[in-house]
Design a protein around this motif. Structure first.
Motif, PDB file in Angstrom:
ATOM      1  N   ARG A 355      21.256  65.158  24.217  1.00  0.00           N
ATOM      2  CA  ARG A 355      22.466  65.327  25.023  1.00  0.00           C
ATOM      3  C   ARG A 355      22.802  66.815  25.179  1.00  0.00           C
ATOM      4  O   ARG A 355      22.270  67.674  24.466  1.00  0.00           O
ATOM      5  CB  ARG A 355      23.651  64.609  24.381  1.00  0.00           C
ATOM      6  CG  ARG A 355      23.515  63.102  24.382  1.00  0.00           C
ATOM      7  CD  ARG A 355      24.727  62.434  23.762  1.00  0.00           C
ATOM      8  NE  ARG A 355      24.662  60.989  23.858  1.00  0.00           N
ATOM      9  CZ  ARG A 355      25.015  60.278  24.910  1.00  0.00           C
ATOM     10  NH1 ARG A 355      25.491  60.894  25.981  1.00  0.00           N
ATOM     11  NH2 ARG A 355      24.903  58.962  24.918  1.00  0.00           N
ATOM     12  N   ASP A 356      23.727  67.070  26.074  1.00  0.00           N
ATOM     13  CA  ASP A 356      24.333  68.375  26.291  1.00  0.00           C
ATOM     14  C   ASP A 356      23.286  69.475  26.461  1.00  0.00           C
ATOM     15  O   ASP A 356      22.396  69.360  27.311  1.00  0.00           O
ATOM     16  CB  ASP A 356      25.291  68.712  25.153  1.00  0.00           C
ATOM     17  CG  ASP A 356      26.392  67.648  25.039  1.00  0.00           C
ATOM     18  OD1 ASP A 356      26.717  67.036  26.105  1.00  0.00           O
ATOM     19  OD2 ASP A 356      26.914  67.448  23.945  1.00  0.00           O
ATOM     20  N   ASP A 360      19.720  69.807  28.733  1.00  0.00           N
ATOM     21  CA  ASP A 360      19.466  70.798  29.774  1.00  0.00           C
ATOM     22  C   ASP A 360      18.237  71.633  29.453  1.00  0.00           C
ATOM     23  O   ASP A 360      17.449  71.978  30.357  1.00  0.00           O
ATOM     24  CB  ASP A 360      20.670  71.710  29.953  1.00  0.00           C
ATOM     25  CG  ASP A 360      21.857  70.976  30.594  1.00  0.00           C
ATOM     26  OD1 ASP A 360      21.673  69.810  31.036  1.00  0.00           O
ATOM     27  OD2 ASP A 360      22.957  71.564  30.684  1.00  0.00           O
ATOM     28  N   ALA A 361      18.046  71.950  28.170  1.00  0.00           N
ATOM     29  CA  ALA A 361      16.871  72.722  27.781  1.00  0.00           C
ATOM     30  C   ALA A 361      15.604  71.921  28.026  1.00  0.00           C
ATOM     31  O   ALA A 361      14.581  72.462  28.462  1.00  0.00           O
ATOM     32  CB  ALA A 361      16.987  73.130  26.304  1.00  0.00           C
ATOM     33  N   TYR A 362      15.668  70.621  27.765  1.00  0.00           N
ATOM     34  CA  TYR A 362      14.501  69.768  27.990  1.00  0.00           C
ATOM     35  C   TYR A 362      14.167  69.722  29.483  1.00  0.00           C
ATOM     36  O   TYR A 362      13.004  69.817  29.883  1.00  0.00           O
ATOM     37  CB  TYR A 362      14.776  68.368  27.450  1.00  0.00           C
ATOM     38  CG  TYR A 362      13.621  67.411  27.664  1.00  0.00           C
ATOM     39  CD1 TYR A 362      12.546  67.377  26.763  1.00  0.00           C
ATOM     40  CD2 TYR A 362      13.595  66.558  28.771  1.00  0.00           C
ATOM     41  CE1 TYR A 362      11.492  66.515  26.971  1.00  0.00           C
ATOM     42  CE2 TYR A 362      12.548  65.693  28.983  1.00  0.00           C
ATOM     43  CZ  TYR A 362      11.487  65.675  28.075  1.00  0.00           C
ATOM     44  OH  TYR A 362      10.433  64.808  28.284  1.00  0.00           O
ATOM     45  N   LEU A 363      15.226  69.589  30.302  1.00  0.00           N
ATOM     46  CA  LEU A 363      14.990  69.523  31.747  1.00  0.00           C
ATOM     47  C   LEU A 363      14.469  70.854  32.287  1.00  0.00           C
ATOM     48  O   LEU A 363      13.673  70.859  33.242  1.00  0.00           O
ATOM     49  CB  LEU A 363      16.288  69.143  32.472  1.00  0.00           C
ATOM     50  CG  LEU A 363      16.823  67.738  32.172  1.00  0.00           C
ATOM     51  CD1 LEU A 363      18.154  67.505  32.882  1.00  0.00           C
ATOM     52  CD2 LEU A 363      15.824  66.654  32.581  1.00  0.00           C
ATOM     53  N   ASP A 364      14.888  71.962  31.668  1.00  0.00           N
ATOM     54  CA  ASP A 364      14.386  73.262  32.115  1.00  0.00           C
ATOM     55  C   ASP A 364      12.908  73.402  31.827  1.00  0.00           C
ATOM     56  O   ASP A 364      12.180  74.122  32.529  1.00  0.00           O
ATOM     57  CB  ASP A 364      15.139  74.394  31.419  1.00  0.00           C
ATOM     58  CG  ASP A 364      16.565  74.527  31.944  1.00  0.00           C
ATOM     59  OD1 ASP A 364      16.842  73.992  33.050  1.00  0.00           O
ATOM     60  OD2 ASP A 364      17.387  75.169  31.267  1.00  0.00           O
ATOM     61  N   ARG A 371      15.022  76.381  37.400  1.00  0.00           N
ATOM     62  CA  ARG A 371      15.499  75.775  36.168  1.00  0.00           C
ATOM     63  C   ARG A 371      16.733  74.909  36.467  1.00  0.00           C
ATOM     64  O   ARG A 371      17.611  75.282  37.262  1.00  0.00           O
ATOM     65  CB  ARG A 371      15.866  76.876  35.165  1.00  0.00           C
ATOM     66  CG  ARG A 371      14.663  77.684  34.716  1.00  0.00           C
ATOM     67  CD  ARG A 371      15.104  78.963  34.020  1.00  0.00           C
ATOM     68  NE  ARG A 371      15.965  78.704  32.894  1.00  0.00           N
ATOM     69  CZ  ARG A 371      15.543  78.415  31.644  1.00  0.00           C
ATOM     70  NH1 ARG A 371      14.240  78.371  31.401  1.00  0.00           N
ATOM     71  NH2 ARG A 371      16.392  78.201  30.675  1.00  0.00           N
ATOM     72  N   PHE A 372      16.797  73.748  35.799  1.00  0.00           N
ATOM     73  CA  PHE A 372      17.896  72.819  36.023  1.00  0.00           C
ATOM     74  C   PHE A 372      19.228  73.436  35.625  1.00  0.00           C
ATOM     75  O   PHE A 372      20.239  73.267  36.316  1.00  0.00           O
ATOM     76  CB  PHE A 372      17.660  71.524  35.236  1.00  0.00           C
ATOM     77  CG  PHE A 372      18.817  70.568  35.315  1.00  0.00           C
ATOM     78  CD1 PHE A 372      18.984  69.746  36.423  1.00  0.00           C
ATOM     79  CD2 PHE A 372      19.771  70.499  34.291  1.00  0.00           C
ATOM     80  CE1 PHE A 372      20.058  68.877  36.507  1.00  0.00           C
ATOM     81  CE2 PHE A 372      20.842  69.633  34.383  1.00  0.00           C
ATOM     82  CZ  PHE A 372      20.987  68.814  35.494  1.00  0.00           C
ATOM     83  N   SER A 373      19.281  74.168  34.533  1.00  0.00           N
ATOM     84  CA  SER A 373      20.544  74.736  34.049  1.00  0.00           C
ATOM     85  C   SER A 373      21.112  75.748  35.040  1.00  0.00           C
ATOM     86  O   SER A 373      22.332  75.828  35.237  1.00  0.00           O
ATOM     87  CB  SER A 373      20.334  75.387  32.679  1.00  0.00           C
ATOM     88  OG  SER A 373      19.346  76.411  32.771  1.00  0.00           O
ATOM     89  N   GLU A 374      20.217  76.514  35.694  1.00  0.00           N
ATOM     90  CA  GLU A 374      20.697  77.485  36.664  1.00  0.00           C
ATOM     91  C   GLU A 374      21.277  76.786  37.900  1.00  0.00           C
ATOM     92  O   GLU A 374      22.313  77.196  38.443  1.00  0.00           O
ATOM     93  CB  GLU A 374      19.545  78.410  37.072  1.00  0.00           C
ATOM     94  CG  GLU A 374      19.048  79.292  35.934  1.00  0.00           C
ATOM     95  CD  GLU A 374      17.848  80.115  36.341  1.00  0.00           C
ATOM     96  OE1 GLU A 374      17.373  79.925  37.512  1.00  0.00           O
ATOM     97  OE2 GLU A 374      17.382  80.948  35.551  1.00  0.00           O
ATOM     98  N   LEU A 375      20.576  75.722  38.342  1.00  0.00           N
ATOM     99  CA  LEU A 375      21.087  74.980  39.502  1.00  0.00           C
ATOM    100  C   LEU A 375      22.404  74.294  39.171  1.00  0.00           C
ATOM    101  O   LEU A 375      23.330  74.243  39.998  1.00  0.00           O
ATOM    102  CB  LEU A 375      20.050  73.951  39.952  1.00  0.00           C
ATOM    103  CG  LEU A 375      18.703  74.513  40.436  1.00  0.00           C
ATOM    104  CD1 LEU A 375      17.757  73.373  40.787  1.00  0.00           C
ATOM    105  CD2 LEU A 375      18.905  75.442  41.611  1.00  0.00           C
TER     106      LEU A 375
END
Length: 404
Positions: A355-356, A360-364, A371-375
């Protein structure tokens, strides 16, 4: 909710059938066009039967009898309603009904061309019982006809008992001109006036102004419908007009502009006169074609859609419309990020325990592209609908690329 009724009504259910509506419109359009045309040309179509002393009048003091007689004998008379058409070589007969009538414009068109001015004599009123007839109330004051050529030419008008005697014709005139004096006889005198027809005492009935081809007939009864009742007077009248006419003349012109029957300029009339008539017809044809295209149906009729559609698409459209009206598009960025994140967990089979920040790190780490976190951060920071739309499109593209 819908504005479409269930089932199809009969074509006979309406108040009016389509054919009836078309007929009403056609009658209205034709009536409107006819009103425009008649309104433009109404002054030119007046019959002139008002009991006046002019060439259109059938009253005793009118001159329509002389016009008809000239037509019957091949003299081709013309009744002119436009002052600008008086500049012809033909003899022009002017018949002012009062001394106050301004004849300067007509005389300016004549120049040195032969012109006959018939002085007024009778004071008349229209007969209310018979259209085109007149009743005389007496003779005009001599001061009235004296004002026809004033102030340039000072004339003196007088009346005399005539007894119906034969008038005296100048040797310059044909012997066939043999008028009989009307009762009473109106004569004219003036400085330099050349006598052409006189009474036995030498008083002038028809005279010529000096150094001009301008003739003055003192007594209108020699040419009016009163005189045309006599064959002798009628024959003499035609002979007189022939003698007064120019050698190059083709007809005799009777002016009625001085009697109030002139053609008045009208912008509406221009639309129906050349060369503007071609443009008017072109515009009318274009309007008719446009109307036909609006009325006629091309192809099979299409059934109208419902005002509120069925299904999820309608729900989404309505929700989007509410968001737009409320001006809350910028607040949807974070919610769209949550939706994409949950969709990614399902698509990639990620454990619910992740989670959390860890998620996001996994998705990146799923690929080398954006990167997902940037989007996600960009979508959360969006402040207007354009930024939200752009960020949402990038997130959607990111998920589509990872899921290929």
């Amino acid at each position: 909710m819908s504005d479409i009724t269930i089932g199809r009504g009969s074509s006979e259910d309406g108040t009016f059938r389509a054919r009836t509506v078309v007929l009403i419109l056609a009658i209205g359009i034709i009536g409107f066009i006819a009103t425009l045309v008649l309104g433009a040309y109404a002054p030119d179509l007046r019959s002139g039967r008002n009991g006046g002393a002019h060439a259109l009048s059938t009253a005793a003091v009118g001159y329509s009898g002389l016009v008809r007689l000239a037509e019957a004998t091949g003299r081709h008379p013309r009744i002119v309603r436009d002052e600008h058409l008086l500049g012809t070589e033909d003899l022009v007969v002017l018949t002012p009904e009062t001394g106050a009538t301004n004849i300067d414009g007509a005389l300016a068109q004549r120049s040195a061309r032969p012109t006959l001015i018939v002085l007024p004599k009778w004071d008349i009123v229209a007969d209310p019982a018979r259209q085109g007839w007149a009743r005389y109330t007496g003779l005009k004051s001599p001061y009235d006809p004296e004002g026809v050529l004033a102030p340039r030419d000072k004339l003196k008008v007088a009346r005399h008992r005539s007894g119906g005697v034969a008038l005296v014709t100048s040797p310059d005139l044909p012997d066939t001109i043999r008028f009989v004096a009307p009762r009473p006889l109106q004569t004219v005198s003036g400085a330099g006036l050349i006598p052409l027809i006189t009474d036995p005492q030498g008083r002038i009935v028809l005279g010529q102004l000096p150094d001009r081809t301008l003739y003055v007939l003192a007594d209108p009864d020699l040419l009016s419908n009163i005189g045309m009742a006599s064959e002798r007077q009628a024959r003499s009248a035609l002979e007189l007009l022939d003698w007064l006419n120019s050698n190059q003349a083709k007809s005799i012109v009777f002016d009625v502009t001085l009697n109030g029957f002139g053609r008045s300029p009208s912008p509406l009339k221009l639309a129906f006169d050349p060369p503007f008539l071609a443009m008017t017809l072109t515009v009318a044809a274009a309007v008719l074609l446009a109307a036909w295209q609006a009325v006629a149906r091309f192809g099979a009729p299409r059934r109208r859609e419902r005002a509120i559609a069925f299904g999820k698409a309608a729900l989404i459209d309505n929700a989007a419309a509410l968001v737009r009206k409320a001006g809350r598009q910028a607040m949807l960025g974070g919610r769209y990020v949550e939706m994409i994140r949950e969709r990614a967990v399902t698509v990639f089979g990620i454990s619910p325990q992740v989670r959390d920040g860890a998620l996001d790190a996994y998705l990146d780490g799923l690929g080398r592209s954006a990167r997902f976190s940037e989007l996600a951060e960009r979508a959360n920071d969006a402040r207007d609908r354009h930024e939200v739309l752009y960020a949402a499109q990038r997130l959607h593209q990111w998920l589509w690329e990872k899921n290929r």
